[in-house]
Write a protein that holds these residues in place. Sequence first.
Motif, PDB file in Angstrom:
ATOM      1  N   ARG A 239      -2.905   7.697   9.866  1.00  0.00           N
ATOM      2  CA  ARG A 239      -3.639   7.731  11.050  1.00  0.00           C
ATOM      3  C   ARG A 239      -4.701   6.427  11.131  1.00  0.00           C
ATOM      4  N   GLN A 240      -4.588   5.508  10.203  1.00  0.00           N
ATOM      5  CA  GLN A 240      -5.286   4.352  10.216  1.00  0.00           C
ATOM      6  C   GLN A 240      -4.406   3.486  11.162  1.00  0.00           C
ATOM      7  N   LEU A 241      -3.202   3.630  11.007  1.00  0.00           N
ATOM      8  CA  LEU A 241      -2.297   2.737  11.867  1.00  0.00           C
ATOM      9  C   LEU A 241      -2.383   3.125  13.194  1.00  0.00           C
ATOM     10  N   GLU A 242      -2.713   4.117  13.697  1.00  0.00           N
ATOM     11  CA  GLU A 242      -3.000   4.772  14.925  1.00  0.00           C
ATOM     12  C   GLU A 242      -4.176   3.794  15.523  1.00  0.00           C
ATOM     13  N   ARG A 243      -4.999   3.837  14.734  1.00  0.00           N
ATOM     14  CA  ARG A 243      -6.178   3.054  15.341  1.00  0.00           C
ATOM     15  C   ARG A 243      -6.158   1.463  15.437  1.00  0.00           C
ATOM     16  N   PHE A 244      -5.262   0.931  14.503  1.00  0.00           N
ATOM     17  CA  PHE A 244      -4.715  -0.494  14.850  1.00  0.00           C
ATOM     18  C   PHE A 244      -3.838  -0.540  15.939  1.00  0.00           C
ATOM     19  N   ALA A 252       3.074  -3.036  10.478  1.00  0.00           N
ATOM     20  CA  ALA A 252       3.946  -2.110   9.986  1.00  0.00           C
ATOM     21  C   ALA A 252       3.297  -1.236   8.818  1.00  0.00           C
ATOM     22  N   ALA A 253       3.492   0.045   8.721  1.00  0.00           N
ATOM     23  CA  ALA A 253       3.249   0.920   7.544  1.00  0.00           C
ATOM     24  C   ALA A 253       3.368   0.346   6.380  1.00  0.00           C
ATOM     25  N   SER A 254       4.778  -0.376   5.874  1.00  0.00           N
ATOM     26  CA  SER A 254       4.662  -0.930   4.520  1.00  0.00           C
ATOM     27  C   SER A 254       3.667  -1.908   4.147  1.00  0.00           C
ATOM     28  N   THR A 255       3.415  -2.731   5.264  1.00  0.00           N
ATOM     29  CA  THR A 255       2.443  -4.061   5.307  1.00  0.00           C
ATOM     30  C   THR A 255       1.139  -3.289   4.649  1.00  0.00           C
TER      31      THR A 255
END
Length: 549
Positions: A239-244, A252-255
């Motif tokens: 969900r945080q990635l969506e904000r990014f 990247a999720a792995s990052t």
Amino acid sequence: MEKSLKTLSKQQLLALLEEQSAQATFHKKELQKSQQELELQKENLKQKDKELKQKDKELARADEHLRSYLSKSGVLEEKVAYLESQLEMFRRMQFGQKRERFEDKDQLALPFEVTAQDLEKREEAFTEKITYQRKKKNANHKGRQPLPDHLPVEEVKIYPEGDISQMKCIGQEETDELEYEPARFFIRRYIRYKYAHKSGEGVIIGELPERVIDKGIPGSGLITSIIVDKFFDYLPLYRQLERFKREKVPIAASTMNGWCARGLDRIVPLFEELIADVKSQGYLQVDETTIKVLDETKKGKTHLGYYWVYHSPIDGNVVFDYQPGRGQEAPEAMLDNFKGYLQTDGYVVYDHYAKKEGVTHLGCWAHARRYYEKSLDNDPKRATHALKEIQKLYAIERKIKEANLSPDQIKEVRLKEALPVINEFGKWMTKQLARTLPKSLIGKALAYSVFRWDALCAYLYDGNLLIDNNLIENKIRPVALGRKNYLFAGSHKAAQRAAAIYSFFAICKKHEVNPYEWLKYTLENIMTIKYKDIKNLYPQNYKKLQLSK
């Protein structure tokens, strides 16, 4: 002989032959008789051999019975000792506790003191850990991802220390890190100026501040925000990635996973210091809760692991410890050498550690009360009576809390007011237990209290002790909320790494400390702080330092 035979007549020869034949027959009979006696002796020997073998078997069975008896005798001795202790407990319940039992002059006072030798060992371990963290390099790093050029840039100019008036600037080095403030991304660009001596003797450059990830993109604020969002506000990384993405910052999720892990690794030395402090206080409340962990050996499957939670009511510190199981060995690292008061619920694993020398087991009146609440429909009369008696004990605790008494005053009030209630309640329970069906709800409620009576009464020993385990159950709630949001931990190692931040965030809640401000400050200072000041990074101490400024 031949001449003498020649002179004998025929009759004489016949007589001689008959005599010799008779002698041969006699010897033959003797020989047969001897053979018969020999056969008889052989039969006797065979019989004796059988008897000896039978006796050997009987001796072996007797030896086996003896060994079995000796092995059982140890168990029986333990059972006898246990039954004697139970009998003594029933006597105390029937005839009442004695005030003197809770007033041992030789009893150690809380909190326990840590020896100088232990502190020295902890300092060495901390220094070694920090040195390793500072020197560790990421050998598998494939190069930096370029930062977005649409973000604003905040420049921090760093000049070399010392007198540079006689030097000329020959250039500069720039180091970019992706930083974050709540609801705002920006780039912090460190511009380090380089100076060379006019004499050509060398070049100096401004030093970069200590960074959470050496040569990494994220700043301390960004890593802190990711960790706080996940473990304090229960916002999963996806969900945080969506904000990014909304801010056009592709990560990247792995990052992001790696950033989170590296940030948590930084606080491990502080976490290990916290563990040592919590164990040394001499009073622990313990409970456990579940956490699902991805099973690396079975794709798509999860393993049910456990967070064992240790709360020190003396200073309010909390330690979460992840273990794959819930067996007797799970709390060994924390409790094997523990000395002091151990407060738990009725889970049987704790009994092993509670019986160790130097440990006093404390029960939980809240757990005892729940059993009576469950039995209200089964036996309302007796359940209601029990709940009213327990309510009297809690009324005394409320009175103590409102009066803000010292530990010695608390003990005095409890012995004066709570002890008589406990004695009468104990007598009532022993009578009711004999008149109750063991498998009924009221029977189970009575059995829970009766068989843990000494542990339930032990809070009278010291005014620092609490009547129940409710405080630690409050500490466990964040894990339950996290389970609903991110469902599982990625690995056993990830679950243990998360235990450290759960511990510190629980302390932040206890002392009303802003978790973002505390974690950011800690990540920026833990690599350079001296061991003697390490406890300044505890949330409650950080808050005091900020208030004193």
